[in-house]
Design an enzyme around this catalytic site. Structure first.
Site, PDB file in Angstrom:
ATOM      1  N   ASN A  16       1.802   8.859   4.987  1.00  5.95           N
ATOM      2  CA  ASN A  16       1.617   8.996   3.530  1.00  5.95           C
ATOM      3  C   ASN A  16       0.441   9.921   3.217  1.00  5.95           C
ATOM      4  OD1 ASN A  16       3.354   7.413   1.583  1.00  5.95           O
ATOM      5  ND2 ASN A  16       3.045   5.901   3.213  1.00  5.95           N
ATOM      6  N   LYS A  93      -6.825  -3.655   5.769  1.00  7.88           N
ATOM      7  CA  LYS A  93      -7.927  -4.563   5.440  1.00  7.88           C
ATOM      8  C   LYS A  93      -7.981  -4.747   3.932  1.00  7.88           C
ATOM      9  CE  LYS A  93      -9.566  -5.241   9.458  1.00  7.88           C
ATOM     10  NZ  LYS A  93      -9.526  -6.565  10.056  1.00  7.88           N
ATOM     11  N   HIS A 111       2.982   0.422  -1.978  1.00 10.30           N
ATOM     12  CA  HIS A 111       3.608  -0.753  -1.350  1.00 10.30           C
ATOM     13  C   HIS A 111       5.087  -0.450  -1.148  1.00 10.30           C
ATOM     14  CE1 HIS A 111       3.822  -4.954  -0.239  1.00 10.30           C
ATOM     15  NE2 HIS A 111       4.953  -5.017  -0.909  1.00 10.30           N
TER      16      HIS A 111
HETATM   17  C1  GRF Z   1       3.799   2.490   4.341  1.00  7.26           C
HETATM   18  O1  GRF Z   1       5.061   1.913   4.356  1.00  7.26           O
HETATM   19  C2  GRF Z   1       3.006   1.916   3.209  1.00  7.26           C
HETATM   20  O2  GRF Z   1       3.769   1.611   2.086  1.00  7.26           O
HETATM   21  C3  GRF Z   1       2.487   0.645   3.806  1.00  7.26           C
HETATM   22  O3  GRF Z   1       2.165   0.981   5.132  1.00  7.26           O
HETATM   23  C4  GRF Z   1       2.971   2.061   5.554  1.00  7.26           C
HETATM   24  C5  GRF Z   1       2.039   3.135   6.022  1.00  7.26           C
HETATM   25  O4  GRF Z   1       2.683   4.160   6.673  1.00  7.26           O
HETATM   26  N1  GRF Z   1       1.442   0.084   3.008  1.00  7.26           N
HETATM   27  P1  GRF Z   1       1.893   5.455   7.074  1.00  7.26           P
HETATM   28  O5  GRF Z   1       0.668   5.053   7.899  1.00  7.26           O
HETATM   29  O6  GRF Z   1       1.502   6.161   5.799  1.00  7.26           O
HETATM   30  O7  GRF Z   1       2.838   6.258   7.896  1.00  7.26           O
END
Ligand code: GRF
Length: 199
Positions: A16, A93, A111
């Site tokens: 992300n 965390k 989320h």
């Molecule tokens: C994503 O699915 C986000 O929604 C969740 O943890 C995951 C993180 O994925 N909170 P990345 O580390 O961004 O690949």
């Protein structure tokens, strides 16, 4: 001057984070990535930080045993790099209320479900997608929201729906949702940058 000075907090891969960095590089999002913090020294997001030349720090209970010390370190590093908007992206965390108060109303999270459903302190990773499948939902999705002191309860800023198919595994559903996360997060930040969403 970019209108948003972003700090990222992440615990794992940081795909992300990467999607937001890519949007900045393509000039789709007017923002400056200031700093990346992880509680996990092995998180790939710290490698991404090096590749992208973004200052990064490992702040964990191993290095800072007391919560107070960790909070101070997080605040200090975010301030040092002039971050004004905090982007949580798979940060495992709970942020203490001291940190949330310090950046009041400017801490965002993503989320992998349609909040307020399937949120809360045990709802992370595959557990979210398994719960959606177990409940025979026909839709899931991604939610970008503000962070307050209760897990997944802050104001919802954006949501996007994906279908859930009867033979989905949690992994397949997670991949479908993640593809949407990679669009919705930077698009929401861009709306904030343009003043189309107020935080
Ligand atoms: C994503 O699915 C986000 O929604 C969740 O943890 C995951 C993180 O994925 N909170 P990345 O580390 O961004 O690949």
């Amino acid at each position: 001057m970019p209108s948003l000075h972003l700090a990222f907090l992440a615990s794992h891969s940081g795909s992300n984070v990467q999607s937001i960095l890519n949007a900045i590089k393509k000039k789709l999002l007017d923002a400056k990535p200031c700093v990346i913090i992880s509680n996990n020294s092995k998180a790939y997001v710290l490698e991404r930080a090096k590749i992208e030349n973004i200052p990064s720090y490992h702040i964990s209970s191993l290095k800072y045993p007391e919560q107070e010390q960790r909070d101070s370190a997080i605040i200090e590093h975010l301030e040092k790099h002039n971050a004004d908007t905090i982007v949580l992206a798979g940060y495992m965390k709970k942020l203490s209320s001291r940190v949330i108060e310090h950046f009041k109303g400017r801490v965002l999270n993503i989320h992998p479900a349609l909040l307020p459903k399937y949120g809360g302190d045990s709802m992370y990773g595959m557990a979210v997608h398994q719960a959606v499948i177990d409940a025979k939902e026909i839709e899931s999705g991604a939610t970008v929201h503000l962070v307050n002191s209760e897990y997944d309860k802050g104001r919802i800023l954006a949501q996007e729906i994906v279908p859930v198919f009867p033979d989905d595994s949690p992994e397949i559903l997670a991949a479908r949702v993640l593809a949407v996360e990679h669009q919705i997060y930077w698009r929401t930040l861009e709306k904030i940058a343009k003043g189309e969403i107020e935080i």
